[in-house]
Design a protein around this motif. Structure first.
Motif, PDB file in Angstrom:
ATOM      1  N   SER A 138      -4.304  -7.588   4.255  1.00 14.26           N
ATOM      2  CA  SER A 138      -3.611  -8.248   3.156  1.00 14.26           C
ATOM      3  C   SER A 138      -2.909  -9.491   3.672  1.00 14.26           C
ATOM      4  N   ASP A 139      -2.724 -10.456   2.799  1.00 12.25           N
ATOM      5  CA  ASP A 139      -1.931 -11.635   3.162  1.00 12.25           C
ATOM      6  C   ASP A 139      -0.456 -11.288   3.278  1.00 12.25           C
ATOM      7  N   TYR A 140      -0.086 -10.151   2.680  1.00 12.99           N
ATOM      8  CA  TYR A 140       1.326  -9.799   2.566  1.00 12.99           C
ATOM      9  C   TYR A 140       1.708  -8.692   3.552  1.00 12.99           C
ATOM     10  N   GLY A 141       3.001  -8.417   3.611  1.00 14.62           N
ATOM     11  CA  GLY A 141       3.488  -7.336   4.459  1.00 14.62           C
ATOM     12  C   GLY A 141       4.923  -7.008   4.119  1.00 14.62           C
ATOM     13  N   LEU A 142       5.183  -6.780   2.840  1.00 16.09           N
ATOM     14  CA  LEU A 142       6.560  -6.547   2.410  1.00 16.09           C
ATOM     15  C   LEU A 142       6.955  -5.078   2.545  1.00 16.09           C
ATOM     16  N   ALA A 143       6.142  -4.181   2.003  1.00 20.11           N
ATOM     17  CA  ALA A 143       6.491  -2.760   2.020  1.00 20.11           C
ATOM     18  C   ALA A 143       5.223  -1.927   2.105  1.00 20.11           C
ATOM     19  N   ALA A 144       5.407  -0.652   2.439  1.00 21.54           N
ATOM     20  CA  ALA A 144       4.298   0.300   2.517  1.00 21.54           C
ATOM     21  C   ALA A 144       4.879   1.700   2.494  1.00 21.54           C
ATOM     22  N   ALA A 145       4.018   2.679   2.247  1.00 18.46           N
ATOM     23  CA  ALA A 145       4.464   4.072   2.259  1.00 18.46           C
ATOM     24  C   ALA A 145       3.330   4.963   2.729  1.00 18.46           C
ATOM     25  N   VAL A 146       3.710   6.115   3.295  1.00 19.73           N
ATOM     26  CA  VAL A 146       2.726   7.115   3.691  1.00 19.73           C
ATOM     27  C   VAL A 146       3.283   8.485   3.334  1.00 19.73           C
ATOM     28  N   TRP A 147       2.401   9.347   2.838  1.00 21.19           N
ATOM     29  CA  TRP A 147       2.765  10.714   2.463  1.00 21.19           C
ATOM     30  C   TRP A 147       2.007  11.681   3.361  1.00 21.19           C
TER      31      TRP A 147
ATOM     32  N   CYS B 236       8.419  -7.213  -6.332  1.00 26.68           N
ATOM     33  CA  CYS B 236       7.682  -7.686  -5.159  1.00 26.68           C
ATOM     34  C   CYS B 236       7.267  -6.511  -4.276  1.00 26.68           C
ATOM     35  N   THR B 237       8.013  -5.407  -4.312  1.00 22.01           N
ATOM     36  CA  THR B 237       7.677  -4.233  -3.504  1.00 22.01           C
ATOM     37  C   THR B 237       6.787  -3.237  -4.241  1.00 22.01           C
ATOM     38  N   ALA B 238       6.347  -3.560  -5.425  1.00 20.24           N
ATOM     39  CA  ALA B 238       5.576  -2.607  -6.227  1.00 20.24           C
ATOM     40  C   ALA B 238       4.443  -1.989  -5.414  1.00 20.24           C
ATOM     41  N   GLY B 239       4.296  -0.673  -5.519  1.00 14.91           N
ATOM     42  CA  GLY B 239       3.214   0.026  -4.824  1.00 14.91           C
ATOM     43  C   GLY B 239       1.926  -0.146  -5.600  1.00 14.91           C
ATOM     44  N   SER B 240       1.407  -1.373  -5.594  1.00 17.71           N
ATOM     45  CA  SER B 240       0.291  -1.725  -6.472  1.00 17.71           C
ATOM     46  C   SER B 240      -1.065  -1.316  -5.916  1.00 17.71           C
ATOM     47  N   ARG B 241      -1.101  -0.933  -4.620  1.00 21.25           N
ATOM     48  CA  ARG B 241      -2.341  -0.397  -4.027  1.00 21.25           C
ATOM     49  C   ARG B 241      -2.088   1.054  -3.640  1.00 21.25           C
ATOM     50  N   LEU B 242      -2.699   1.963  -4.345  1.00 17.36           N
ATOM     51  CA  LEU B 242      -2.557   3.389  -4.057  1.00 17.36           C
ATOM     52  C   LEU B 242      -3.788   3.859  -3.302  1.00 17.36           C
ATOM     53  N   LEU B 243      -3.589   4.197  -2.039  1.00 16.04           N
ATOM     54  CA  LEU B 243      -4.693   4.646  -1.190  1.00 16.04           C
ATOM     55  C   LEU B 243      -4.671   6.175  -1.138  1.00 16.04           C
ATOM     56  N   VAL B 244      -5.734   6.812  -1.626  1.00 19.13           N
ATOM     57  CA  VAL B 244      -5.780   8.271  -1.735  1.00 19.13           C
ATOM     58  C   VAL B 244      -6.981   8.802  -0.958  1.00 19.13           C
ATOM     59  N   HIS B 245      -6.734   9.840  -0.148  1.00 14.87           N
ATOM     60  CA  HIS B 245      -7.817  10.452   0.628  1.00 14.87           C
ATOM     61  C   HIS B 245      -8.838  11.101  -0.305  1.00 14.87           C
ATOM     62  N   ARG B 246     -10.086  10.967   0.039  1.00 14.63           N
ATOM     63  CA  ARG B 246     -11.168  11.451  -0.827  1.00 14.63           C
ATOM     64  C   ARG B 246     -11.033  12.945  -1.144  1.00 14.63           C
ATOM     65  N   ASP B 247     -10.552  13.731  -0.190  1.00 18.50           N
ATOM     66  CA  ASP B 247     -10.485  15.180  -0.382  1.00 18.50           C
ATOM     67  C   ASP B 247      -9.539  15.584  -1.512  1.00 18.50           C
TER      68      ASP B 247
ATOM     69  N   PRO C 198       0.821  -1.211   0.000  1.00 17.37           N
ATOM     70  CA  PRO C 198       0.000   0.000   0.000  1.00 17.37           C
ATOM     71  C   PRO C 198       0.856   1.262   0.000  1.00 17.37           C
ATOM     72  N   ASN C 199       0.401   2.246  -0.745  1.00 22.03           N
ATOM     73  CA  ASN C 199       1.051   3.556  -0.828  1.00 22.03           C
ATOM     74  C   ASN C 199      -0.019   4.581  -0.467  1.00 22.03           C
ATOM     75  N   ILE C 200       0.068   5.138   0.748  1.00 22.92           N
ATOM     76  CA  ILE C 200      -1.006   5.969   1.304  1.00 22.92           C
ATOM     77  C   ILE C 200      -0.687   7.446   1.120  1.00 22.92           C
ATOM     78  N   VAL C 201      -1.608   8.177   0.508  1.00 23.90           N
ATOM     79  CA  VAL C 201      -1.432   9.614   0.316  1.00 23.90           C
ATOM     80  C   VAL C 201      -2.485  10.343   1.146  1.00 23.90           C
ATOM     81  N   LEU C 202      -2.019  11.015   2.202  1.00 27.00           N
ATOM     82  CA  LEU C 202      -2.918  11.761   3.090  1.00 27.00           C
ATOM     83  C   LEU C 202      -3.167  13.162   2.533  1.00 27.00           C
ATOM     84  N   PRO C 203      -4.235  13.824   2.974  1.00 27.27           N
ATOM     85  CA  PRO C 203      -4.581  15.131   2.395  1.00 27.27           C
ATOM     86  C   PRO C 203      -3.549  16.219   2.669  1.00 27.27           C
ATOM     87  N   ASP C 204      -2.682  16.024   3.664  1.00 21.77           N
ATOM     88  CA  ASP C 204      -1.640  17.022   3.928  1.00 21.77           C
ATOM     89  C   ASP C 204      -0.315  16.633   3.271  1.00 21.77           C
ATOM     90  N   CYS C 205      -0.374  15.800   2.260  1.00 20.21           N
ATOM     91  CA  CYS C 205       0.820  15.422   1.499  1.00 20.21           C
ATOM     92  C   CYS C 205       1.589  16.686   1.100  1.00 20.21           C
TER      93      CYS C 205
END
Length: 497
Positions: A423-432, A301-312, A272-279
């Motif tokens: 997720s079944d996995y837990g290899l990498a993640a990011a937050v902005w 294997c570390t691909a940021g294939s799930r991009l989580l973006v705040h609705r705002d 997961p690659n999480i982008v918060l509204p205060d990015c």
């Protein structure tokens, strides 16, 4: 001729001599059975070479050679400075043959030549250098014991280490195994992926030229049979694997069925690659998010294939993301200007296209979604972006290993963390985020082996351990922690009186 031109690399490719035999006990050998398989270039579908398809006789010969070398002490018995010198020689030869090794990687795996010359081959040489430099600086312990005793804790090499490695970073991922394993004094049997074996076969000869004794480093190309034979082999002390979670589970079973060899697994991911509204920088975040999934054709294997973006910020961010995705144009990997190469083979191409079709039925296609450049005979897919309404959709849960991005909307930090960890996995993640407290708190809550804050896939040096939680595997590559896992701990107690 100018190395920045397609003509230079096409000319070198035409003149390249390709070796396809196994490397066992210091020499190239055909498979005992005479069997071979085609090494097919994903660039245009042409056959590059006939490669030895190693079976039981070949695996047994390689393990025997490795065991004999280990017991003879021709490598394990050297003092650390001597091993260091030979490993540094080997790394220097990799750099000297950089163009050749990079070209083998590009032809064999479809990776852009700009990446193999700047990342893959230099990274492999650096890995060998790093562990070479570490081994004469890592000592044991003197344990506080009763005064009539001297207590020592030392590390010794395991013995014979088998390494089974993937096709997405053929020489780099292999070096993460053989670098620390050899540095620790082990003998190694390397089984490269049948999809991309050529660079491993070539680098074995360079190891011998560098002064690493015959039998210490062996390469047995082949399919799943060779990997299974190594996992079941009773004279292999450790098996280090990078690949799919399903195969990793089988390897653990094989170890249990045989000699309970040490098993180290670096497996799948759905990061997961999480982008918060205060990015702090939406433009950079969008470009980085595109690179996180489209670099190396998404075969990471570390691909940021799930991009989580705040609705705002979703609408604004997606416009920037799609614009960044347009910069990844599949092209001839031999052209230094190419940013996106070919999918490794027909099987993987069909797999990725199958997921894209599934995505069309369960999500909204925002960009891409098609195979391109079919006239070349190669395997190319354009960068693909889906807006996914349900985070448990198939394309958002299963590892695709291709340039397919799932964008998921969230409304709160708690929701984002919950989705990320679901997720079944837990290899990498990011937050902005621009908030330091938020960054640390979210990083602590994310169940992943690596967490990036306001970046993705940074930290290319060897100081950071690499591996994952849950079904992303066990153990760690890179860093001194990797060196430790190729050793046994021994306690020695000496009575003084």
């Amino acid at each position: 001729m100018d190395k920045t031109t397609l003509a230079y690399w096409q000319g070198n490719a035409t003149a390249l001599a390709i070796e396809g035999r196994a490397f066992i006990d210091g020499e190239y050998r055909p498979a005992e059975s005479g069997r071979t398989f085609d090494s097919v270039s994903p660039i245009d579908g042409t056959v590059l070479a006939q490669v030895a398809d190693c079976g039981e006789a070949d695996v047994n010969a390689a393990v025997r050679a490795a065991r004999r070398a280990f017991e003879a002490g021709v490598w394990s018995g050297l003092n650390p400075r001597q091993r260091k010198a030979k490993l540094l020689n080997w790394a220097a030869l990799m750099r000297e043959h950089l163009d050749e090794l990079a070209l083998l990687e590009t032809l064999d795996a479809g990776k852009p030549i700009g990446d193999t010359t700047s990342v893959d081959v230099p990274g492999a040489a650096y890995c060998v250098e790093w562990f070479a430099e570490a081994i004469d600086k890592v000592g044991g312990e003197v344990v506080p014991a009763d005064h009539h005793l001297v207590g020592l804790v030392t590390r010794e090499p395991l013995g014979v280490v088998a390494a089974v490695v993937p096709w997405n970073f053929p020489i780099l991922m292999a070096s993460w195994k053989f670098g620390p394993a050899l540095a620790a004094g082990n003998s190694v049997v390397l089984k490269p992926s049948e999809k991309s074996p050529l660079s491993a076969i070539r680098v074995a000869q360079l190891a011998l030229e560098a002064g690493i004794p015959a039998g210490v480093f062996n390469v047995v190309p082949g399919g799943g049979e060779a990997g299974k034979l190594l996992a079941l082999h009773r004279d292999v002390d450790c098996l280090a694997f990078t690949g799919s979670t399903n195969v990793g589970k089988l390897i653990m079973q094989y170890a249990g069925q045989s000699n309970l060899k040490r098993v180290w697994l670096e497996l799948g991911g759905k990061s997961p690659n999480i982008v918060l509204p205060d990015c702090p920088d939406l433009d950079r975040a969008a470009k980085t998010a595109a690179g996180a999934i489209f670099y190396n054709m998404g075969e990471m294997c570390t691909a940021g294939s799930r991009l989580l973006v705040h609705r705002d910020i979703k609408d604004v961010f997606l416009d920037k993301l799609v614009d960044a995705a347009r910069g990844y144009i599949p092209g001839n990997p031999l052209d230094p200007k190419t940013s996106m190469g070919a999918i490794v083979d027909q099987l993987q191409l069909d797999r990725v296209l199958g997921y894209i079709e599934a995505g069309r039925a369960e999500a909204k296609l925002l960009h891409g979604g098609s195979r391109v450049q079919q006239e070349s005979g190669g395997f190319y897919i354009e960068p693909t972006v889906f807006d996914v309404s349900q985070h448990d959709a198939k394309i958002a849960r299963e590892e695709i290993f291709g340039p397919v991005l799932s964008v998921i909307t969230f409304d709160s930090i708690d929701e984002a963390v919950k989705i990320a960890n679901d997720s079944d996995y837990g290899l990498a993640a990011a937050v902005w985020t621009a908030n330091l407290t938020t960054a640390h708190e979210v990083a602590r809550r994310l169940r992943a082996g690596t967490v990036w804050v306001n970046c993705y896939d940074e930290g290319g040096d060897m100081n950071f351990p690499f591996g994952g939680y849950r079904q992303s595997g066990n153990g760690r590559d890179k860093s001194l922690h990797a060196l430790e896992k190729y050793t046994e701990l021994k306690s020695t107690l000496v009575r003084l009186r």
